[in-house]
Design a protein around this motif. Structure first.
Motif, mmCIF file in Angstrom:
data_model
loop_
_atom_site.group_PDB
_atom_site.id
_atom_site.type_symbol
_atom_site.label_atom_id
_atom_site.label_comp_id
_atom_site.label_asym_id
_atom_site.label_seq_id
_atom_site.Cartn_x
_atom_site.Cartn_y
_atom_site.Cartn_z
ATOM 1 N N GLY A 123 -4.989 10.525 -10.905
ATOM 2 C CA GLY A 123 -5.388 9.402 -10.076
ATOM 3 C C GLY A 123 -5.036 8.049 -10.638
ATOM 4 N N HIS A 124 -5.668 7.050 -10.053
ATOM 5 C CA HIS A 124 -5.308 5.662 -10.262
ATOM 6 C C HIS A 124 -6.110 5.088 -11.433
ATOM 7 C CE1 HIS A 124 -3.927 6.818 -6.353
ATOM 8 N NE2 HIS A 124 -5.110 6.689 -5.792
ATOM 9 N N LEU B 246 0.510 22.617 -12.534
ATOM 10 C CA LEU B 246 0.293 23.159 -11.189
ATOM 11 C C LEU B 246 1.360 22.644 -10.222
ATOM 12 C CD1 LEU B 246 -1.870 24.771 -9.404
ATOM 13 C CD2 LEU B 246 -2.558 22.490 -8.642
ATOM 14 N N ILE B 247 1.680 21.351 -10.297
ATOM 15 C CA ILE B 247 2.696 20.781 -9.407
ATOM 16 C C ILE B 247 4.042 21.455 -9.637
ATOM 17 C CG2 ILE B 247 3.982 18.686 -8.832
ATOM 18 C CD1 ILE B 247 1.419 17.122 -9.684
ATOM 19 N N ARG C 186 4.219 12.940 -8.849
ATOM 20 C CA ARG C 186 2.842 12.463 -8.676
ATOM 21 C C ARG C 186 2.327 12.716 -7.257
ATOM 22 N NH1 ARG C 186 -1.080 11.396 -6.756
ATOM 23 N NH2 ARG C 186 -2.554 9.688 -7.082
ATOM 24 N N HIS C 187 3.171 12.444 -6.262
ATOM 25 C CA HIS C 187 2.709 12.543 -4.881
ATOM 26 C C HIS C 187 2.563 13.985 -4.400
ATOM 27 C CE1 HIS C 187 2.484 8.347 -4.116
ATOM 28 N NE2 HIS C 187 3.778 8.098 -4.141
ATOM 29 N N LEU D 205 0.845 -1.195 0.000
ATOM 30 C CA LEU D 205 0.000 0.000 0.000
ATOM 31 C C LEU D 205 0.877 1.240 0.000
ATOM 32 C CD1 LEU D 205 -3.140 0.653 0.259
ATOM 33 C CD2 LEU D 205 -2.531 1.430 2.535
ATOM 34 N N SER D 206 0.595 2.174 -0.900
ATOM 35 C CA SER D 206 1.378 3.409 -0.989
ATOM 36 C C SER D 206 0.458 4.559 -1.351
ATOM 37 C CB SER D 206 2.476 3.278 -2.056
ATOM 38 O OG SER D 206 3.199 4.484 -2.186
ATOM 39 N N ILE D 207 0.422 5.585 -0.468
ATOM 40 C CA ILE D 207 -0.368 6.788 -0.715
ATOM 41 C C ILE D 207 0.472 8.007 -0.347
ATOM 42 C CG2 ILE D 207 -2.610 5.683 -0.419
ATOM 43 C CD1 ILE D 207 -2.713 6.576 2.412
ATOM 44 N N GLY D 208 0.037 9.164 -0.781
ATOM 45 C CA GLY D 208 0.828 10.376 -0.600
ATOM 46 C C GLY D 208 1.105 10.727 0.850
ATOM 47 N N SER D 209 0.207 10.355 1.759
ATOM 48 C CA SER D 209 0.353 10.717 3.171
ATOM 49 C C SER D 209 0.988 9.601 3.990
ATOM 50 C CB SER D 209 -1.021 11.061 3.762
ATOM 51 O OG SER D 209 -1.906 9.950 3.659
ATOM 52 N N GLU D 210 1.735 8.691 3.355
ATOM 53 C CA GLU D 210 2.196 7.491 4.049
ATOM 54 C C GLU D 210 3.133 7.777 5.221
ATOM 55 O OE1 GLU D 210 5.525 6.169 0.720
ATOM 56 O OE2 GLU D 210 3.434 5.555 0.519
#
Length: 468
Positions: free
Chosen positions: A379-380, A261-262, A329-330, A131-136
């Motif tokens: 997104g995914h 934007l990033i 991406r993150h 599991l990997s998300i930006g707020s990990e």
């Protein structure tokens, strides 16, 4: 809002013990959603240090009709973790790794363990927790369980519901259910853990879980591609899955405005490609042996280029370059937080083939409603989960834009419904979508949810006002 007497608060403090009481400057950050959209209030903040302490607190609260809001890392985006005059119970001190079984490919941990720690612990034993998300770095196991988090590797490993073998839960009446089994097969009745995974803390407090681990990939290949359209991404995704034999582990879609934007808010990040395009894809492959991916990836991308599914691309040559692509991406959510405009966040999912027409229809609807509004879509793509976020027009009145947030969310969700999708893919319902949920689900489904809630929490003490 709950009416909890000072004497009840004093009794609860005494029961919980001094170590569990969080107050003053330590409590303040826990009462506000990290973007500042919701500011909560609580007569008492507690951080118990064990499942038994959680059980004792809940038994007292049940007997005295005290409502409780569970909270993990406070990274949620729908207000589910924000108290509204209720006691706030933080799981941050439930921080033990109870057991790692490399041979059985399992890891048992308590609810307050950060996701990054789970990943690092698995890696230290030669295993992968995918599991990997930006707020990990800040989200915690209990929170990602209660929201059934997904992240970037769902396409290969599944979401949180697929990564759990067993859980430990404190029920609303204070009973402790230990369902910490490690069995892959256990067909002995209802699989009760799934009531609490994705339940947003409305049925009980998850205090620990047994997680599935996987072999650590020996080789990875990461590529960043420019595409002529989101429609090309659908063709490329199917092609990549067929050709890679299951090696595809991530397939992330970003629009041109998202990347711009990033890079605007994080100018130190290098632009991966000189080519500009309407859409970009970040994809990653994994293999158990070195040397398997190089030929596969270059052949696949060459064929995709011939089919006009991609315009340009780059393949990371080392780990540092791959991390740079993932950093881009993150940073999407952080970039929107840095923007002066309020961000309307729509975490939606549609069938994969419906992603391009959904984006086209939603963009058109938003532009008609608010000319100049800036859609940040990413997104995914591999599981149809698109974070469809909207910033107000540049230089516009942010107060006016904020006031229209609900209207814009409903407008986007109407487009989601037209494409047979869901108004929440992985963030949950919380406060944000609570009133809308009954309009988007069949009456029978809502009735079943209310029946389960009434059976487990008849006094409505668990995370009141959220989800239902």
């Amino acid at each position: 809002m709950a009416d909890i007497s000072p004497s009840t608060v004093a009794d609860l403090k005494h029961l919980a013990g001094e170590k569990a009481v969080v107050d003053g400057t330590d409590a303040a950050p826990l009462l506000t959603e990290w973007r500042g959209r919701w500011k909560g209030k609580a007569p008492l903040v507690l951080a118990p240090g064990s499942a038994d302490e959680v059980a004792a607190i809940m038994a007292f609260c049940h007997a005295n009709r005290v409502p409780v809001v569970p909270q993990g890392g406070n990274t949620g985006l729908v207000g589910g973790q924000v108290p509204q005059g209720d006691v706030l119970l933080s799981t941050t001190r439930l921080s033990a790794i109870r057991d790692v079984d490399p041979e059985g490919f399992t890891l048992s941990a308590e609810a307050g363990v950060p996701l990054q720690t789970l990943q690092e612990t698995a890696a230290a034993h030669g295993r992968l927790f995918p599991l990997s998300i930006g707020s990990e770095g800040s989200c915690r196991l209990g929170g990602i369980l209660s929201t059934n988090a997904g992240g970037v590797h769902v396409i290969r490993y599944g979401n949180m519901r697929d990564l759990v073998l067993g859980i430990e839960v404190v029920l609303p009446d204070g009973r402790l259910w230990s369902g910490m089994n490690r069995l892959r097969k256990n067909n002995t009745g209802y699989d009760l853990k799934h009531l609490f995974i994705g339940g947003e803390g409305t049925l009980g407090i998850v205090t620990a879980a047994v997680l599935r681990l996987f072999p650590q990939p020996v080789d990875r290949a990461t590529a960043f591609l420019a595409l002529p359209s989101p429609a090309a991404a659908v063709d490329l995704l199917s092609f990549a899955q067929e050709r890679s034999g299951g090696a595809l582990s991530a397939f992330e879609l970003m629009t041109d405005r998202t990347v711009d934007l990033i890079l605007h808010h994080f100018p130190d990040l290098p632009r991966p490609l000189d080519t500009t395009a309407p859409a970009y894809v970040l994809l990653e492959f994994e293999a158990g042996r070195k040397g398997e991916l190089t030929t596969l990836v270059h052949s696949l991308l060459s064929d995709a280029l011939e089919r006009s599914w991609i315009i340009d691309g780059t393949v990371a040559q080392n780990t540092r370059q791959a991390e740079g692509l993932w950093s881009l991406r993150h940073r999407a959510s952080e970039a929107m937080k840095k923007d002066p405009s309020f961000c309307v966040k729509c975490d939606i999912s549609v069938p994969i083939r419906a992603v391009p027409p959904f984006l086209e229809a939603a963009d058109r609807a938003v532009d008609q409603a608010v000319p100049g509004a800036r859609v940040i879509a990413f997104g995914h793509m591999g599981d149809g989960n698109i974070h469809y976020d909207i910033l107000g027009p540049e230089g516009g009145d942010d107060k006016v834009w904020r006031a229209r947030a609900g209207e814009i969310e409903h407008l986007v969700h109407d487009v989601v419904a037209a494409h047979e999708g869901s108004i929440s893919a992985e963030h949950g319902i919380g406060l944000l979508k609570r009133e809308e949920l009954p309009t988007r689900k069949p009456d029978t489904e809502i009735d079943l949810m209310r029946t389960i809630k009434a059976a487990l929490d008849p006094h409505g003490l668990m995370n009141p006002g959220k989800l239902l």
